[in-house]
Design a protein around this motif. Structure first.
Motif, PDB file in Angstrom:
ATOM      1  N   GLN A 120       0.826  -1.204   0.000  1.00 44.63           N
ATOM      2  CA  GLN A 120       0.000   0.000   0.000  1.00 44.63           C
ATOM      3  C   GLN A 120       0.862   1.256   0.000  1.00 44.63           C
ATOM      4  OE1 GLN A 120      -2.776   0.150   3.235  1.00 44.63           O
ATOM      5  NE2 GLN A 120      -3.703   2.073   2.584  1.00 44.63           N
ATOM      6  N   LYS A 121       1.913   1.269   0.817  1.00 43.64           N
ATOM      7  CA  LYS A 121       2.785   2.438   0.897  1.00 43.64           C
ATOM      8  C   LYS A 121       3.515   2.687  -0.423  1.00 43.64           C
ATOM      9  CE  LYS A 121       3.596   2.231   5.895  1.00 43.64           C
ATOM     10  NZ  LYS A 121       4.584   1.964   6.971  1.00 43.64           N
ATOM     11  N   LEU A 122       3.888   1.622  -1.104  1.00 41.36           N
ATOM     12  CA  LEU A 122       4.608   1.766  -2.369  1.00 41.36           C
ATOM     13  C   LEU A 122       3.671   2.024  -3.545  1.00 41.36           C
ATOM     14  CD1 LEU A 122       7.229  -1.112  -1.953  1.00 41.36           C
ATOM     15  CD2 LEU A 122       7.714   1.340  -1.978  1.00 41.36           C
ATOM     16  N   GLY A 123       2.376   1.791  -3.330  1.00 47.75           N
ATOM     17  CA  GLY A 123       1.416   2.025  -4.399  1.00 47.75           C
ATOM     18  C   GLY A 123       1.589   1.096  -5.574  1.00 47.75           C
ATOM     19  N   ILE A 124       1.904  -0.158  -5.289  1.00 48.96           N
ATOM     20  CA  ILE A 124       2.115  -1.118  -6.369  1.00 48.96           C
ATOM     21  C   ILE A 124       1.008  -2.169  -6.318  1.00 48.96           C
ATOM     22  CG2 ILE A 124       4.592  -0.797  -6.554  1.00 48.96           C
ATOM     23  CD1 ILE A 124       5.049  -3.065  -4.675  1.00 48.96           C
ATOM     24  N   HIS A 166      12.536  -5.354   1.626  1.00 52.00           N
ATOM     25  CA  HIS A 166      13.681  -5.388   0.713  1.00 52.00           C
ATOM     26  C   HIS A 166      13.249  -5.839  -0.682  1.00 52.00           C
ATOM     27  CE1 HIS A 166      18.096  -6.268  -0.082  1.00 52.00           C
ATOM     28  NE2 HIS A 166      17.483  -6.847  -1.103  1.00 52.00           N
ATOM     29  N   GLU A 167      12.514  -6.953  -0.727  1.00 52.03           N
ATOM     30  CA  GLU A 167      12.119  -7.481  -2.029  1.00 52.03           C
ATOM     31  C   GLU A 167      11.109  -6.579  -2.729  1.00 52.03           C
ATOM     32  OE1 GLU A 167      13.939  -9.659  -3.200  1.00 52.03           O
ATOM     33  OE2 GLU A 167      14.889 -10.179  -1.306  1.00 52.03           O
ATOM     34  N   LEU A 168      10.171  -6.022  -1.976  1.00 52.65           N
ATOM     35  CA  LEU A 168       9.177  -5.151  -2.597  1.00 52.65           C
ATOM     36  C   LEU A 168       9.810  -3.859  -3.121  1.00 52.65           C
ATOM     37  CD1 LEU A 168       6.141  -5.550  -0.181  1.00 52.65           C
ATOM     38  CD2 LEU A 168       6.395  -6.502  -2.480  1.00 52.65           C
ATOM     39  N   ALA A 169      10.861  -3.399  -2.472  1.00 51.07           N
ATOM     40  CA  ALA A 169      11.548  -2.187  -2.936  1.00 51.07           C
ATOM     41  C   ALA A 169      12.116  -2.373  -4.341  1.00 51.07           C
ATOM     42  CB  ALA A 169      12.650  -1.789  -1.958  1.00 51.07           C
TER      43      ALA A 169
END
Length: 207
Positions: A120-124, A166-169
């Motif tokens: 949610q924070k990354l908007g992906i 880490h992986e989501l980044a």
């Protein structure tokens, strides 16, 4: 954590920086990956009074006979109960398999949920998260896909969160660039400490 670099006296600063740049990926994977520092724990026999690790805590194990056909592990939040068939000279391999099966089921159900807030924070979106067994990695990114090592369920939740973040980044930055680590830092401000814990303690996360 410090990285020591040895070089011939004839090497220039540029020479050293060139080598470091070429080895950058290996250095990061070594710091992040399954590097054994602490000695792994002794093999278990899955007997009463032993302890099993779960979410960073060790819980006492009780083994008892039951009407089950195959060994079955149960957790009530305070203790593990390993039910074994009555009048059966059950071997360690079968008991261990029941424990492993329980951990894999828990990891499959629980670890992907650790990603919800970060997604949610990354908007992906359009993300597939699977739990599996990885070689020398706790997590792995491929476009649109994240794999998490099932043994992460043994680690403290804050360590699970670090690997997930880490992986989501990587959805934002594929390389381990400054921008990538800035993104990790926005999700997990103390990621350096968590990464160091994983580097030192990762080898103790065994079933």
């Amino acid at each position: 954590m410090e990285l020591a670099v040895r070089a011939p006296t004839s090497a220039t600063v540029d020479d050293v920086e060139d080598v470091l740049e070429k080895k950058k990926q290996w250095i990061l994977e070594t710091l992040y990956g399954l590097v054994e520092q602490d000695d792994p724990p002794l093999d278990k026999e899955y007997l009463s009074s032993e302890k099993l690790l779960y979410n960073g805590r060790r819980y006492r194990l009780r083994v008892e006979e039951s009407s089950v056909i195959e060994p079955e592990l149960i957790f009530d939040g305070n203790r593990f109960d390993l039910l074994v068939p009555e009048n059966d000279a059950i071997n360690t391999r079968r008991k261990r398999q029941a424990v492993v099966d329980w951990y894999v089921t828990e990891a499959t159900q629980k670890l992907p949920k650790r990603a919800d807030d970060y997604i949610q924070k990354l908007g992906i979106d359009d993300i597939e998260i699977e739990v599996t067994t990885l070689q020398r990695r706790w997590g792995e990114y491929r476009p649109g896909h994240v794999s998490l090592h099932s043994r992460l369920i043994l680690a403290p939740r804050k360590i699970q969160d670090y690997v997930v973040a880490h992986e989501l980044a990587h959805f934002r930055h594929e390389e381990h660039s400054d921008a990538f680590w800035n993104t990790v830092g926005t999700l997990v401000p103390d990621y350096r400490e968590r990464r160091e814990w994983l580097r030192v303690k990762g080898s103790t996360l065994t079933v």
